[in-house]
Write a protein that holds these residues in place. Structure first.
Motif, PDB file in Angstrom:
ATOM      1  N   LEU A   1      34.017  47.310  50.325  1.00  0.00           N
ATOM      2  CA  LEU A   1      33.681  45.924  50.005  1.00  0.00           C
ATOM      3  C   LEU A   1      32.214  45.577  50.182  1.00  0.00           C
ATOM      4  CD1 LEU A   1      36.761  44.233  51.647  1.00  0.00           C
ATOM      5  CD2 LEU A   1      36.088  43.920  49.261  1.00  0.00           C
TER       6      LEU A   1
ATOM      7  N   ASN B   1      42.430  43.952  50.321  1.00  0.00           N
ATOM      8  CA  ASN B   1      41.598  43.997  49.118  1.00  0.00           C
ATOM      9  C   ASN B   1      40.932  45.355  48.955  1.00  0.00           C
ATOM     10  OD1 ASN B   1      42.122  41.406  48.228  1.00  0.00           O
ATOM     11  ND2 ASN B   1      40.355  40.493  49.249  1.00  0.00           N
ATOM     12  N   ASN B   2      40.541  45.959  50.070  1.00  0.00           N
ATOM     13  CA  ASN B   2      39.910  47.277  50.014  1.00  0.00           C
ATOM     14  C   ASN B   2      40.869  48.318  49.440  1.00  0.00           C
ATOM     15  OD1 ASN B   2      37.191  48.332  51.070  1.00  0.00           O
ATOM     16  ND2 ASN B   2      38.620  49.948  51.688  1.00  0.00           N
TER      17      ASN B   2
ATOM     18  N   THR C   1      38.373  40.037  44.501  1.00  0.00           N
ATOM     19  CA  THR C   1      38.091  40.205  45.928  1.00  0.00           C
ATOM     20  C   THR C   1      36.926  39.328  46.361  1.00  0.00           C
ATOM     21  OG1 THR C   1      36.581  42.082  45.617  1.00  0.00           O
ATOM     22  CG2 THR C   1      38.929  42.582  45.912  1.00  0.00           C
TER      23      THR C   1
ATOM     24  N   LEU D   1      38.910  47.975  37.664  1.00  0.00           N
ATOM     25  CA  LEU D   1      37.984  47.744  38.769  1.00  0.00           C
ATOM     26  C   LEU D   1      37.181  46.452  38.620  1.00  0.00           C
ATOM     27  CD1 LEU D   1      34.890  48.176  40.006  1.00  0.00           C
ATOM     28  CD2 LEU D   1      36.863  48.658  41.443  1.00  0.00           C
TER      29      LEU D   1
ATOM     30  N   LEU E   1      40.919  47.874  45.724  1.00  0.00           N
ATOM     31  CA  LEU E   1      39.707  48.411  45.105  1.00  0.00           C
ATOM     32  C   LEU E   1      39.759  49.935  45.008  1.00  0.00           C
ATOM     33  CD1 LEU E   1      37.026  46.158  46.824  1.00  0.00           C
ATOM     34  CD2 LEU E   1      37.618  46.160  44.393  1.00  0.00           C
TER      35      LEU E   1
ATOM     36  N   ILE F   1      39.474  43.503  39.529  1.00  0.00           N
ATOM     37  CA  ILE F   1      39.837  43.509  40.954  1.00  0.00           C
ATOM     38  C   ILE F   1      38.635  43.147  41.809  1.00  0.00           C
ATOM     39  CG2 ILE F   1      40.731  44.908  42.853  1.00  0.00           C
ATOM     40  CD1 ILE F   1      42.801  44.236  40.743  1.00  0.00           C
ATOM     41  N   TRP F   2      37.465  43.646  41.435  1.00  0.00           N
ATOM     42  CA  TRP F   2      36.251  43.326  42.190  1.00  0.00           C
ATOM     43  C   TRP F   2      35.998  41.820  42.173  1.00  0.00           C
ATOM     44  CZ3 TRP F   2      32.945  45.154  45.626  1.00  0.00           C
ATOM     45  CH2 TRP F   2      31.721  44.513  45.787  1.00  0.00           C
TER      46      TRP F   2
ATOM     47  N   LEU G   1      29.952  48.241  45.167  1.00  0.00           N
ATOM     48  CA  LEU G   1      30.957  49.067  44.495  1.00  0.00           C
ATOM     49  C   LEU G   1      30.920  48.845  42.993  1.00  0.00           C
ATOM     50  CD1 LEU G   1      33.353  51.044  44.855  1.00  0.00           C
ATOM     51  CD2 LEU G   1      34.846  49.031  44.905  1.00  0.00           C
TER      52      LEU G   1
ATOM     53  N   MET H   1      39.624  52.227  41.513  1.00  0.00           N
ATOM     54  CA  MET H   1      38.558  53.191  41.233  1.00  0.00           C
ATOM     55  C   MET H   1      39.074  54.490  40.625  1.00  0.00           C
ATOM     56  SD  MET H   1      35.479  52.181  41.832  1.00  0.00           S
ATOM     57  CE  MET H   1      34.689  53.779  41.878  1.00  0.00           C
TER      58      MET H   1
ATOM     59  N   HIS I   1      30.331  51.791  40.396  1.00  0.00           N
ATOM     60  CA  HIS I   1      31.298  52.002  39.316  1.00  0.00           C
ATOM     61  C   HIS I   1      30.570  52.019  37.969  1.00  0.00           C
ATOM     62  CE1 HIS I   1      33.942  50.286  36.158  1.00  0.00           C
ATOM     63  NE2 HIS I   1      34.857  51.070  36.690  1.00  0.00           N
TER      64      HIS I   1
END
Length: 217
Positions: free
Chosen positions: A170, A35-36, A211, A204, A39, A207-208, A176, A43, A180
């Motif tokens: 994360l 997942n990282n 996660t 982002l 991310l 996706i955030w 994050l 970004m 962002h």
């Protein structure tokens, strides 16, 4: 690929931080590491838009201030700009090693984010700030202060470095997603029209959210 394979390729030290944050669960930690990566990828649009628009905005205004495209040459011999001149020299040397022309545009492209954010340091309050505040025409008046702009850029620079050095994203404080959002806010200060343009390719937030669902107990 099992945990042993991941540790072999990505190191025990790197993955250990994820495992510790996941309560020692290697399956959850492996998922967190993947997942990282997603991310970090997500970004890139915001960081790219901000960095390139920022450097070109600064370049335009300093070219106007000094009446020349290679405005840094006017700093030659000035102790105040020693660090910045050293970075220009390093950028020129990189271009020469690649057998590329050392034009002003090439040097602008080669200079790192840290060069541009450093121009908002306290030491330049009396020399550059009066012109550089104009780089952010849509920043609210109460926020368009050198220290506010400098703090925001340094926060984004630190985030950029984490992304580019493949560090953990994360479990940051601020999160994050908040960082962002600060980057998008600064982009809006440069030109509000860039914000909806960026939104069309900025994954982002999605996706955030994914996660966070995947990391729930």
């Amino acid at each position: 690929m099992d945990w042993t394979d991941l540790e072999k390729h990505f190191s025990h030290a790197r993955l250990g931080r994820y495992r510790a944050s996941c309560g020692g669960d290697p399956v959850k930690a492996a998922h967190a590491y993947a997942n990282n990566l997603l991310l970090a990828e997500a970004m890139m649009p915001m960081l790219s838009v901000l960095e390139i628009a920022l450097k070109n905005g600064i370049h335009r205004h300093l070219s106007t201030l000094y009446q020349r495209g290679d405005w840094w040459e006017t700093w030659s011999g000035a102790p105040l700009f020693t660090r910045q001149l050293d970075e220009v020299v390093a950028a020129r040397a990189k271009l020469q090693r690649r057998n590329e022309q050392t034009t002003a545009d090439k040097i602008i492209a080669e200079l790192a984010f840290g060069f541009w954010s450093s121009l908002f340091n306290k030491s330049f309050q009396g020399t550059l700030w009066h012109e550089l505040r104009l780089v952010f025409p849509r920043c609210p008046r109460h926020q368009r202060q050198r220290h506010t702009i400098s703090a925001a850029l340094n926060q984004i620079r630190a985030l950029r470095n984490r992304v580019f050095h493949h560090e953990q994203l994360l479990w940051l404080t601020p999160s994050l997603l908040d960082l962002h959002g600060k980057g998008v806010e600064v982009i809006g200060w440069l030109d509000p029209k860039l914000v909806p343009w960026l939104a069309g390719m900025d994954r982002l937030p999605i996706i955030w959210a994914a996660t966070q669902v995947n990391l729930r107990p």
